[in-house]
Design a protein around this motif. Structure first.
Motif, PDB file in Angstrom:
ATOM      1  N   GLU A  70       0.830  -1.208   0.000  1.00 28.12           N
ATOM      2  CA  GLU A  70       0.000   0.000   0.000  1.00 28.12           C
ATOM      3  C   GLU A  70       0.864   1.258   0.000  1.00 28.12           C
ATOM      4  OE1 GLU A  70      -3.282   2.086   2.903  1.00 28.12           O
ATOM      5  OE2 GLU A  70      -3.158  -0.098   2.882  1.00 28.12           O
ATOM      6  N   LEU A  71       1.908   1.265   0.818  1.00 26.57           N
ATOM      7  CA  LEU A  71       2.816   2.416   0.859  1.00 26.57           C
ATOM      8  C   LEU A  71       3.595   2.569  -0.444  1.00 26.57           C
ATOM      9  CD1 LEU A  71       4.073   2.101   4.534  1.00 26.57           C
ATOM     10  CD2 LEU A  71       2.524   3.830   3.605  1.00 26.57           C
ATOM     11  N   GLU A  74       1.270   4.103  -2.927  1.00 27.61           N
ATOM     12  CA  GLU A  74       1.109   5.518  -2.571  1.00 27.61           C
ATOM     13  C   GLU A  74       2.306   6.328  -3.059  1.00 27.61           C
ATOM     14  OE1 GLU A  74       1.665   7.517   1.624  1.00 27.61           O
ATOM     15  OE2 GLU A  74      -0.315   6.565   1.510  1.00 27.61           O
ATOM     16  N   GLN A  75       3.496   5.778  -2.859  1.00 29.09           N
ATOM     17  CA  GLN A  75       4.717   6.450  -3.304  1.00 29.09           C
ATOM     18  C   GLN A  75       4.762   6.539  -4.833  1.00 29.09           C
ATOM     19  OE1 GLN A  75       8.505   4.542  -2.304  1.00 29.09           O
ATOM     20  NE2 GLN A  75       9.121   6.501  -1.400  1.00 29.09           N
ATOM     21  N   ALA A  78       2.484   9.307  -5.937  1.00 26.47           N
ATOM     22  CA  ALA A  78       3.063  10.619  -5.625  1.00 26.47           C
ATOM     23  C   ALA A  78       4.138  11.000  -6.643  1.00 26.47           C
ATOM     24  CB  ALA A  78       3.643  10.607  -4.210  1.00 26.47           C
TER      25      ALA A  78
END
Length: 163
Positions: A70-71, A74-75, A78
């Motif tokens: 998930e991170l 997200e990265q 971004a």
């Protein structure tokens, strides 16, 4: 600063992970900016989708792997957003054919008539009509119809033909 050759394998792995976390987004961002310079920003959507799908498909028995994925996504989002809004990024050219209304005439004369008719339909907008007479007693008998009169005449003729 201690040398890596003297570091324990655990320390090297931790440094490797820290370096990936710190410099990975920078490397990815620069690679995507260079890709966009040559291929335009349209390639970002395809890249973003394929990378998100690839991350989602990965499997591991590591604790918190779902949170890590998930991170990572997200990265990814971004970095792609940053590249997409970068001032040096080539924006895709708009396709004029996509904006055209289907069935729209390409003849300048027809387009001019449609424009004139549309303008006359909006005139006088919200202003009330002025009560002024411009009739000249004993003036010419073959008065040319004004644009509004001509438009109304065409509407009446079209209604007669339709019925």
């Amino acid at each position: 600063m201690p040398k890596l050759s003297n570091a324990s394998p655990e320390r090297i792995e931790r440094l490797r992970a820290d370096a990936s976390a710190m410099f990975g987004p920078v490397l990815l961002g620069e690679a995507l900016r260079r890709l966009c310079r040559t291929h335009g920003s349209g390639c970002l959507d395809e890249f973003e989708k394929s990378m998100a799908d690839r991350i989602e498909a990965m499997r591991a028995e590591t604790p918190d792997f779902g949170d890590m994925k998930e991170l990572a996504i997200e990265q990814l989002f971004a970095v792609v957003k940053e590249v997409r809004t970068h001032p040096d990024n080539k924006q895709p050219l708009e396709d004029p054919a996509a904006r055209r209304t289907s069935g729209r005439s390409e003849e300048n004369e027809t387009l001019e008539e449609q424009l004139q008719s549309g303008l006359e339909d909006t005139f006088p907008a919200s202003d009330p009509p002025a009560v002024v007479s411009t009739a000249i007693p004993g003036g010419a008998k073959d008065k040319q119809p004004t644009g509004v009169e001509e438009h109304l005449r065409r509407q009446r003729e079209a209604a007669k033909r339709a019925s």
